[in-house]
Every structure is written in structure tokens, then in C-alpha cells.
Design a protein around this motif. Structure first.
Motif, PDB file in Angstrom:
ATOM      1  N   ASN A 136       6.352  10.919 -27.078  1.00  0.00           N
ATOM      2  CA  ASN A 136       7.319  11.569 -26.125  1.00  0.00           C
ATOM      3  C   ASN A 136       5.900  12.987 -26.574  1.00  0.00           C
ATOM      4  O   ASN A 136       4.821  13.102 -26.841  1.00  0.00           O
ATOM      5  CB  ASN A 136       8.097  12.640 -27.283  1.00  0.00           C
ATOM      6  N   TYR A 137       5.978  13.818 -24.892  1.00  0.00           N
ATOM      7  CA  TYR A 137       4.607  14.251 -25.190  1.00  0.00           C
ATOM      8  C   TYR A 137       4.152  13.839 -24.173  1.00  0.00           C
ATOM      9  O   TYR A 137       2.552  13.721 -25.672  1.00  0.00           O
ATOM     10  CB  TYR A 137       4.927  15.561 -25.066  1.00  0.00           C
ATOM     11  N   MET A 138       3.415  13.549 -23.961  1.00  0.00           N
ATOM     12  CA  MET A 138       1.807  12.804 -23.605  1.00  0.00           C
ATOM     13  C   MET A 138       1.911  12.656 -21.574  1.00  0.00           C
ATOM     14  O   MET A 138       2.256  12.419 -20.657  1.00  0.00           O
ATOM     15  CB  MET A 138       2.734  10.834 -23.467  1.00  0.00           C
ATOM     16  N   LYS A 139       0.248  12.578 -22.122  1.00  0.00           N
ATOM     17  CA  LYS A 139      -0.366  12.768 -20.470  1.00  0.00           C
ATOM     18  C   LYS A 139      -1.582  11.771 -20.613  1.00  0.00           C
ATOM     19  O   LYS A 139      -2.170  12.381 -22.066  1.00  0.00           O
ATOM     20  CB  LYS A 139      -1.092  14.524 -20.283  1.00  0.00           C
ATOM     21  N   CYS A 143      -0.879   3.507 -26.172  1.00  0.00           N
ATOM     22  CA  CYS A 143      -0.323   4.974 -27.611  1.00  0.00           C
ATOM     23  C   CYS A 143       1.094   4.324 -27.841  1.00  0.00           C
ATOM     24  O   CYS A 143       1.918   4.527 -26.646  1.00  0.00           O
ATOM     25  CB  CYS A 143      -0.945   5.853 -26.893  1.00  0.00           C
ATOM     26  N   GLN A 144       1.728   4.005 -28.763  1.00  0.00           N
ATOM     27  CA  GLN A 144       2.781   3.489 -29.294  1.00  0.00           C
ATOM     28  C   GLN A 144       3.012   4.340 -30.462  1.00  0.00           C
ATOM     29  O   GLN A 144       2.182   4.795 -30.856  1.00  0.00           O
ATOM     30  CB  GLN A 144       2.960   2.146 -29.321  1.00  0.00           C
ATOM     31  N   CYS A 181       0.217  13.749 -26.985  1.00  0.00           N
ATOM     32  CA  CYS A 181      -0.678  13.132 -27.075  1.00  0.00           C
ATOM     33  C   CYS A 181      -1.561  13.113 -25.758  1.00  0.00           C
ATOM     34  O   CYS A 181      -0.789  12.679 -25.037  1.00  0.00           O
ATOM     35  CB  CYS A 181      -0.153  11.123 -27.559  1.00  0.00           C
ATOM     36  N   TYR A 182      -2.527  13.424 -25.722  1.00  0.00           N
ATOM     37  CA  TYR A 182      -3.548  13.307 -24.548  1.00  0.00           C
ATOM     38  C   TYR A 182      -4.889  12.829 -24.716  1.00  0.00           C
ATOM     39  O   TYR A 182      -5.597  12.881 -25.593  1.00  0.00           O
ATOM     40  CB  TYR A 182      -3.016  14.655 -24.030  1.00  0.00           C
ATOM     41  N   ASP A 183      -4.952  12.800 -23.242  1.00  0.00           N
ATOM     42  CA  ASP A 183      -6.671  12.384 -23.378  1.00  0.00           C
ATOM     43  C   ASP A 183      -7.391  11.074 -23.759  1.00  0.00           C
ATOM     44  O   ASP A 183      -8.118  11.288 -24.924  1.00  0.00           O
ATOM     45  CB  ASP A 183      -7.441  13.350 -23.294  1.00  0.00           C
ATOM     46  N   SER A 184      -6.369   9.741 -24.452  1.00  0.00           N
ATOM     47  CA  SER A 184      -6.714   9.371 -25.328  1.00  0.00           C
ATOM     48  C   SER A 184      -5.960   7.998 -25.142  1.00  0.00           C
ATOM     49  O   SER A 184      -5.292   7.958 -24.403  1.00  0.00           O
ATOM     50  CB  SER A 184      -5.771   9.923 -27.078  1.00  0.00           C
ATOM     51  N   GLU A 185      -6.736   6.625 -26.072  1.00  0.00           N
ATOM     52  CA  GLU A 185      -6.230   5.518 -26.454  1.00  0.00           C
ATOM     53  C   GLU A 185      -6.253   4.574 -27.206  1.00  0.00           C
ATOM     54  O   GLU A 185      -6.968   4.935 -28.040  1.00  0.00           O
ATOM     55  CB  GLU A 185      -6.592   4.607 -24.989  1.00  0.00           C
ATOM     56  N   TRP A 206      -5.592  13.629 -29.572  1.00  0.00           N
ATOM     57  CA  TRP A 206      -5.988  13.929 -28.171  1.00  0.00           C
ATOM     58  C   TRP A 206      -7.610  13.920 -28.459  1.00  0.00           C
ATOM     59  O   TRP A 206      -7.954  14.074 -29.393  1.00  0.00           O
ATOM     60  CB  TRP A 206      -5.129  15.671 -28.393  1.00  0.00           C
ATOM     61  N   ARG A 207      -7.463  14.716 -26.562  1.00  0.00           N
ATOM     62  CA  ARG A 207      -8.993  14.827 -26.442  1.00  0.00           C
ATOM     63  C   ARG A 207      -9.836  13.207 -27.177  1.00  0.00           C
ATOM     64  O   ARG A 207     -10.754  13.795 -28.119  1.00  0.00           O
ATOM     65  CB  ARG A 207      -9.530  16.271 -27.341  1.00  0.00           C
ATOM     66  N   ASN A 208      -9.434  13.203 -26.614  1.00  0.00           N
ATOM     67  CA  ASN A 208     -10.444  11.345 -26.671  1.00  0.00           C
ATOM     68  C   ASN A 208     -10.533  10.716 -28.547  1.00  0.00           C
ATOM     69  O   ASN A 208     -11.193  10.753 -28.930  1.00  0.00           O
ATOM     70  CB  ASN A 208     -12.033  11.792 -26.301  1.00  0.00           C
ATOM     71  N   ALA A 209      -9.309  10.213 -28.749  1.00  0.00           N
ATOM     72  CA  ALA A 209      -8.774  10.099 -29.804  1.00  0.00           C
ATOM     73  C   ALA A 209      -8.793   8.459 -29.601  1.00  0.00           C
ATOM     74  O   ALA A 209      -7.827   7.974 -28.809  1.00  0.00           O
ATOM     75  CB  ALA A 209      -7.678  10.518 -30.472  1.00  0.00           C
TER      76      ALA A 209
END
Ligand SMILES: [Zn+2]
Ligand SMILES: [Zn+2]
Ligand SMILES: [Zn+2]
Ligand SMILES: [Zn+2]
Length: 560
Positions: free
Chosen positions: A283-286, A291-292, A297-301, A310-313
Motif C-alpha cells: 500500500n502507498y506505492m509509487k 516490491c512485495q 514505497c516509492y522510486d524503488s525496486e 524509497w528514493r532508489n532503494a
């Protein structure tokens, strides 16, 4: 790892519920060389979170310069606590407390001994001028009471904000400006009382909107202007209604809040707040890929069982807060700013090849260290040659592996905080008795004051425009918990600038309200509620929630 381990279902050694270890989990454990965990993902998260005090602050003395400081350690804690300047000064270092590793005693016992001796930093606010009262934060400027946040300016009473300017009472926001009382908003300008919006501006009470400007009380809209309660108005009509709403008064805002709550109660919601996600759930992902079970969580893989990733994790598992270019992080909290290869780290920044360390910065090749800065090849805060380091750290790893401990987070009793001081209590609330029974600590020290109010809200002019107080002299009383609170000068100017009435709840109650609205970091398997649709999904809306939950496809048909 043996092939037979694939997709294993185990009983959690803590809560006794079944949990699965999936094939890709095993590949990750193999890659970082740890034992598979024997407790379930939620129990793992609870344990990690019990090691972090984000926003429960006390007054105490710096044990070095004797100045009064605000600290995350209550005065009764058995630690030596330094203010930020003293802690980061060059006249001492964690290495002054070095221990010789002894193979005759358990490693974790020796680590505990070290942990108790090394001075702690009152609040962690790295490279943040004018931001004395910020914690677990870095690279902020002129911020006040913001937590878990980086690269912000002039922001106040906010939680988990990144690259924001002039925001107040905002949480989980990125690249927002002049935002107030909002949560989960991105790239927005002058957005107030809103949730889960992207690229919106000068709008009030918005939920799940994208690219909207000058709107009030809308939900599920894309690229609209001058909408009120999801209906189009002319600019003139819009301005007239907006003026009549009296949003510069407390009553005006509360009336609109109640009407809006009613209006959105029967509008469908998407099963999760996601935008541009690929092969991911949570939840709350962009803008995330693979990502499981990740939340916020955003800008990550390639991350799993993560919160605030977040931010390139990349390539993290079991992390609570990992961001700003980090990779290969396992079972850690607050692994930020160019970290890599961390196993069981707590608040280690700009570090690599680190195992079982707390509060270490700009260091590499550490095992079982506490409070080191700019060090290389250290074990229990003692310097070794590269070769010695390799031999001794292997010895410790073997000891931990023999006990099937290598990869498990620190034991509960090593937390420096009471359970009620940590976000574990937000996600997994426990009473004092329950927490103690489970082996967590508890902090009884009182915070805040009562009965010192200097002014009543009824005595303040109804519009913020006419409210001219010498604000720093006034003490308010929270309408919910009755604690006293203050409004700082910059905050007051912000309210005046945005025509926002003074808040009647203390910052703590305001924070708690926003967190509760976000829902838990848990997933339930549910079905789309649109008639005739059989799609299923993982959602953070528990089955007993009143919201109407749609799958992606059905939701898209509802969005205007
Ligand atoms: Zn469990
Ligand atoms: Zn000091
Ligand atoms: Zn309160
Ligand atoms: Zn559907």
C-alpha cells in the motif's frame, strides 16, 4: 540452500501463526548468507520497530557540555547522552569504548555491554542548520519537529516528508510545498486537508486526485479545475462558494470536514494507493517494481517486507526505512543514505559491509559496533587489520549460525526504548502488562504539562485573519488530551499566510489522527466489491472496514 526449502510454511516461534517462506525469500537469504527467520514478517516488523524512538522527546542534560537538550532518551535511562554538537565533535569517538571480542562469551552479551557504555546522541539531525528539534532526519533547513525526513525546508510538525518546503502537519509527502494537514501527497502545491493526491494545487479536502487545481471536497478526479464535491463550477461561482465556506475559521473548516466525510463515504476506493507499480503489492506505492508486501514505497525496486522504502532503494528485505540509494539491506531499521550490504543494522547511515551495528555513520566493515564515525574494520568498536577483521567476524558469524541466530534482529531487551516510545506501539498496540509479558520495555516518565493554558479558543477572533497574538507567549490546551501545547512563530505565520485557523489539538493528537487514517501496514486477501467482478487482491482495508473497495480495473472506470 536445499531445494526442499522452497515455499516452506512454518509456525512463527513468536505468535505461533503459520507463515510462508517463499522461493525468492530463500534466494535473498542465500545471497546475504543469513539463516531464514523463525518468526513471521509481522513479528519481525514489530521487533524492529521496538528499537526506534522517533518522536517521544524529553528534556534532559547533555552529559558532556551540561546544556539542557531535547532528547529521545528519558532522563532516567541508564545511558550517557550527548547533545548533537557534543556527540559529533572530534574530541571523542565510539572507539574509546572498544571491547576485545572473547569467544568464551556469547557475542550478543558482549554487544550489550558495549551498547550500554557508548554515549548516545540526543536527537539525530544530520547536517540540518536551524533544525535542532528534528529526529532521525538529515539535510533539512529551518525545520521544527519533523521526524524521519530528509531534504526539507521551513517545515513544521511533520512526519516522513522528503524534499518538501513550507509544509505543516503533513505526513508521508514528497516534493510538496505550502501543504497543510495532508497525508500521502506528492508533487503538490498549496494542498490542504488532503490524502493520496498527486500533482494537485490550491485545493482543499481532496482524496485520490491527480492534476487538479482549485478544487474543494473532491475524490477520484483527474485533471479538473473549479470542482466542488465532484461537480463543475465556473471560476466565479467557485470563488463565491469558497468565500462562503469561511475556511479561515475553525467552524468553517469543521463544517466542510464533516460534509466531506459524508460525501466520500459511499465513493469507491482503489484496493491500494498505487501509481505506476509493476509486479508489486502493498500500500502507498509509487513508481516501484518488484516490491512485495511493502508499505510506503516509492522510486524503488526489488524489495520485500518493507516499510518506508524509497528514493532508489534496491534489493532490501525486512527493512523499516531504507532509502537514498541503498542496496542489499537485510533486517534493519533506518538504513539510509548510500548504505549497502547491511545485516541487522539500526540507524547506520552511509555505511557498507556492516553487521549488527547501531548508530554508526560513514563507516565500512563493521561487526557489532555502536556509535562509530568514519571507521573501517572494527569489531565491538575495536580496530583490526583487514585480515584480523575477516577471521574474527567469521568466528562471530559461526557462533551466531550455530545458534541459528545469524540474520535475526537484536533481541528485545537490547532496545534502548520503552515499547510505548516506539512506532511498534502504533502498528501493534500493547498495554503495559502485555508489553512487559512479551519481554519489551516500558517507559513511565510523564511528558508535557497540564493546566497551564493562557488562552481559550473561544476568546480568539473567529477568523485567522483577525487573530493577532503574541503567539510565542501563549499556551494552548488540546481539546482531545488536555495537554498544553504551543504554536511557534513560523507556524503561526504559515497559518496566517494560508488562512488556516489555529489548530485545537496538540501536535501529538494531530499526528495520531493522520496515522490512524492511513490504516495498518498489513494485507488481507479480498474480492472486488463491484457487482459482477470477481477480481481478487491484497489490500490494507480489513474485511470489516466500511469503504467500498474496487480492483484496479473497476476503479479506473469510476475515475473521472
Ligand atoms: Zn509471528
Ligand atoms: Zn553537549
Ligand atoms: Zn492532544
Ligand atoms: Zn473489479
Amino acid at each position: 540452500m536445499d531445494k526442499e526449502y522452497k515455499n516452506l510454511v512454518l509456525g512463527c516461534q513468536n505468535c505461533k501463526k503459520d507463515f510462508a517462506i517463499e522461493t525468492d525469500d530463500f534466494s535473498f537469504y542465500e545471497k546475504v548468507g543469513v539463516f531464514p527467520p523463525d518468526i513471521c514478517p509481522l513479528c519481525r516488523a514489530q521487533l524492529r520497530l521496538s528499537f526506534r524512538n522517533e518522536r517521544v522527546f524529553y528534556k534532559r542534560q547533555c552529559d558532556k557540555c551540561k546544556k539542557d537538550v531535547v532528547s529521545m532518551y528519558s532522563p532516567n535511562k541508564p545511558f550517557v547522552v550527548y547533545c548533537y554538537d557534543c556527540w559529533f565533535a572530534d574530541d571523542w569517538g565510539g572507539e574509546d569504548f572498544a571491547l576485545d571480542y572473547s569467544s568464551d562469551r556469547p557475542f550478543l552479551e558482549q554487544f550489550e555491554e558495549l551498547l550500554k557504555k557508548v554515549p548516545k546522541v540526543a536527537l539525530i539531525s544530520m547536517r540540518s542548520p536551524g533544525s535542532e528539534y528534528t529526529n532521525i532526519s538529515a539535510d533539512n533547513k529551518n525545520c521544527y519537529m519533523i521526524v524521519e525526513s530528509s531534504n526539507n525546508e521551513n517545515s513544521i510538525n511533520s512526519y516522513w516528508i522528503q524534499e518538501c518546503r513550507d509544509v505543516v502537519d503533513t505526513s508521508f509527502a514528497s516534493k510538496c510545498e505550502l501543504t497543510y494537514e495532508s497525508d500521502d501527497c506528492y508533487n503538490s502545491y498549496q494542498l490542504l486537508y488532503s490524502k493520496s493526491c498527486h500533482d494537485c494545487s490550491t485545493s482543499y479536502f481532496m482524496t485520490n486526485c491527480r492534476g487538479c487545481t482549485d478544487c474543494i471536497g473532491c475524490i477520484n478526479l483527474i485533471n479538473k479545475s473549479h470542482y466542488i464535491f465532484n461537480e463543475q463550477y465556473t471560476r466565479e461561482e467557485y470563488e463565491k462558494i469558497k468565500t462562503e465556506l469561511n475556511l479561515d475559521t475553525y467552524k468553517g473548516v469543521e463544517n466542510l470536514r464533516n460534509k466531506y466525510k459524508e460525501f466520500i463515504s459511499n465513493k469507491p476506493r482503489k484496493f491500494a494507493e498505487t501509481l505506476k507499480t509493476l509486479n508489486s503489492n502493498g500500500n502507498y506505492m509509487k513508481n516501484v517494481k518488484n516490491c512485495q508486501s511493502c508499505f510506503h514505497c516509492y522510486d524503488s525496486e526489488d524489495n520485500k517486507y518493507g516499510v518506508h522504502i524509497w528514493r532508489n532503494a534496491k534489493n532490501t528485505m525486512d527493512c523499516d526505512t531504507a532509502g537514498r540509494n541503498v542496496s542489499l539491506i537485510y533486517n534493519s531499521i533506518n538504513a539510509g543514505i548510500d548504505n549497502s550490504n547491511i545485516i541487522c543494522g539500526a540507524v547506520c547511515w552511509t555505511c557498507s559491509f556492516v553487521d549488527y551495528c547501531m548508530y554508526c555513520f560513514n563507516s565500512n566493515n563493521l561487526f557489532g559496533c555502536v556509535g562509530l564515525r568514519k571507521k573501517n574494520y572494527f569489531i565491538l568498536n575495536k580496530q583490526y587489520s583487514k585480515e584480523e577483521f575477516k577471521v574474527i567476524s567469521e568466528k562471530i558469524k559461526n557462533e551466531l549460525k550455530e545458534n541459528k541466530n545469524y540474520g535475526n534482529f537484536f533481541p528485545k531487551n537490547l532496545s534502548c526504548f520503552g515499547y510505548n516510545e516506539t512506532p511498534a506501539n502504533e502498528q501493534f498496540p500493547l498495554s503495559k502488562e502485555e508489553a512487559i509479558k512479551k519481554g519489551f520495555g516500558w517507559e513511565d516518565t510523564d511528558r508535557g504539562t497540564y493546566n497551564k493554558g493562557t488562552i481559550k479558543f473561544d476568546d480568539i477572533p473567529i477568523s485567522i485573519k483577525e487573530t493577532n497574538l503574541d503567539i510565542i507567549k501563549e499556551i494552548f490546551v488540546c481539546e482531545s488530551c488536555n495537554k498544553n501545547f504551543k504554536v511557534i512563530q513560523d507556524e503561526f505565520l504559515f497559518y496566517k499566510k494560508l488562512n488556516v485557523p489555529l489548530p485545537r489539538l496538540c501536535p501529538e493528537c494531530r499526528h495520531n489522527k493522520r496515522i490512524q487514517l492511513r490504516g495498518p501496514n498489513k494485507l488481507w486477501h479480498r474480492k472486488c466489491m463491484h457487482e459482477g467482478c470477481n477480481n481478487e487482491f491484497e489490500t490494507s482495508y480489513s474485511p470489516d472496514r466500511p469503504e467500498i473497495i474496487y480492483c484496479e480495473r473497476c476503479y479506473q472506470q469510476e475515475v473521472y
